[in-house]
Design a protein around this motif. Structure first.
Motif, PDB file in Angstrom:
ATOM      1  N   SER A 135       0.914  -1.148   0.001  1.00 36.81           N
ATOM      2  CA  SER A 135      -0.091  -0.154  -0.024  1.00 36.81           C
ATOM      3  C   SER A 135       0.930   1.229  -0.010  1.00 36.81           C
ATOM      4  N   ALA A 136       1.901   1.261   0.528  1.00 37.75           N
ATOM      5  CA  ALA A 136       2.731   2.581   0.905  1.00 37.75           C
ATOM      6  C   ALA A 136       3.714   2.576  -0.223  1.00 37.75           C
ATOM      7  N   LEU A 137       4.113   1.460  -1.036  1.00 39.22           N
ATOM      8  CA  LEU A 137       4.675   1.562  -2.462  1.00 39.22           C
ATOM      9  C   LEU A 137       3.900   2.009  -3.435  1.00 39.22           C
ATOM     10  N   LEU A 138       2.534   1.486  -3.430  1.00 40.61           N
ATOM     11  CA  LEU A 138       1.399   2.106  -4.551  1.00 40.61           C
ATOM     12  C   LEU A 138       1.542   3.558  -4.414  1.00 40.61           C
TER      13      LEU A 138
ATOM     14  N   ILE B  81      -0.089  10.265   2.082  1.00 40.75           N
ATOM     15  CA  ILE B  81      -0.616   8.947   2.350  1.00 40.75           C
ATOM     16  C   ILE B  81       0.215   7.861   2.570  1.00 40.75           C
ATOM     17  N   ALA B  82       1.199   7.848   1.528  1.00 43.67           N
ATOM     18  CA  ALA B  82       2.151   6.704   1.556  1.00 43.67           C
ATOM     19  C   ALA B  82       2.690   6.568   3.024  1.00 43.67           C
ATOM     20  N   THR B  83       2.964   7.809   3.960  1.00 45.28           N
ATOM     21  CA  THR B  83       3.505   7.959   5.025  1.00 45.28           C
ATOM     22  C   THR B  83       2.482   7.426   6.118  1.00 45.28           C
ATOM     23  N   LEU B  84       1.144   7.519   5.783  1.00 48.98           N
ATOM     24  CA  LEU B  84       0.140   6.971   6.687  1.00 48.98           C
ATOM     25  C   LEU B  84       0.090   5.347   6.640  1.00 48.98           C
TER      26      LEU B  84
ATOM     27  N   ILE C 100       8.984   4.376   4.088  1.00 46.15           N
ATOM     28  CA  ILE C 100       8.449   4.581   2.872  1.00 46.15           C
ATOM     29  C   ILE C 100       8.156   5.974   2.523  1.00 46.15           C
ATOM     30  N   GLY C 101       7.465   6.515   3.338  1.00 39.64           N
ATOM     31  CA  GLY C 101       6.962   7.865   2.965  1.00 39.64           C
ATOM     32  C   GLY C 101       8.210   8.896   3.351  1.00 39.64           C
ATOM     33  N   LEU C 102       9.095   8.505   4.286  1.00 46.63           N
ATOM     34  CA  LEU C 102      10.225   9.322   4.563  1.00 46.63           C
ATOM     35  C   LEU C 102      11.309   9.275   3.129  1.00 46.63           C
ATOM     36  N   TYR C 103      11.382   7.976   2.734  1.00 49.39           N
ATOM     37  CA  TYR C 103      12.348   7.687   1.484  1.00 49.39           C
ATOM     38  C   TYR C 103      11.634   8.551   0.200  1.00 49.39           C
TER      39      TYR C 103
END
Length: 206
Positions: free
Chosen positions: A102-105, A135-138, A143-146
């Protein structure tokens, strides 16, 4: 996987029952995957099958984003190669109910929007890119930070390099780049700030 799948599905069931992550149950993960599965459980049924269908759909969307990113640099035939590699990765390493896909998406979708925004300085796409990064950070903090770091460096350096060199001084080019970058940052804050306020308010009401 009893830990990843079980923890996520259990957390989603708790959210569906009205509990709030960090207040009513502890988790090291952000709340995004719990909320996503809770919505799916509400719409369909509280079941592992539903969670796995959501995971399969997410994996398929990730492979599509990989293909679309590759298509920006490669002919469609060659773009199928990274698409196929990600497909095999998901097939060999199933991640049922995991927050990673989900984060990757959302991270990959953010990259697509950022590239669209930088191409022609289309500011709405920059805002959407920041919003999707939030949203990725959630779903996954890392993943959100990168995504945030890589996109920030890309956006600022690209905008600085493409300012009208003959018309602006270096300082003005940097200021203009940072000003435009703020649109991306605004989209990010627009996601994270309300969620942080919601979780903080929930913690205070305990």
């Amino acid at each position: 996987n009893f830990y990843d799948e079980g923890l996520t599905v259990y957390g989603a069931a708790r959210v569906l029952a009205g509990d709030l992550p960090y207040r009513d149950f502890w988790t090291i993960y952000p709340p995004g995957q719990f909320w996503l599965l809770a919505v799916a459980f509400r719409l369909f049924a509280t079941s592992l099958i539903v969670a796995r269908i959501v995971g399969a759909a997410t994996n398929a969307a990730v492979t599509l984003c990989v293909y679309l990113l590759a298509r920006k640099m490669l002919p469609w035939r060659y773009a199928l190669f990274p698409w196929f590699l990600v497909l095999v990765w998901f097939a060999k390493l199933p991640m049922y109910a995991s927050s990673l896909p989900s984060a990757l998406l959302f991270g990959l979708a953010s990259c697509l929007s950022l590239l669209r925004g930088l191409d022609g300085n289309r500011k709405p796409y920059l805002f959407v890119a920041g919003f999707l990064t939030g949203i990725a950070t959630l779903f996954r903090h890392d993943i959100g930070l990168y995504t945030f770091i890589s996109q920030s460096a890309t956006a600022i350096s690209y905008m600085y390099a493409h300012c009208a060199v003959g018309e602006l001084t270096r300082t003005n080019r940097l200021v203009h780049s940072l000003y435009t970058y703020c649109i991306f940052a605004l989209g990010l804050v627009g996601v994270l700030l309300p969620v942080a306020a919601l979780l903080a308010a929930g913690a205070d009401s305990r």
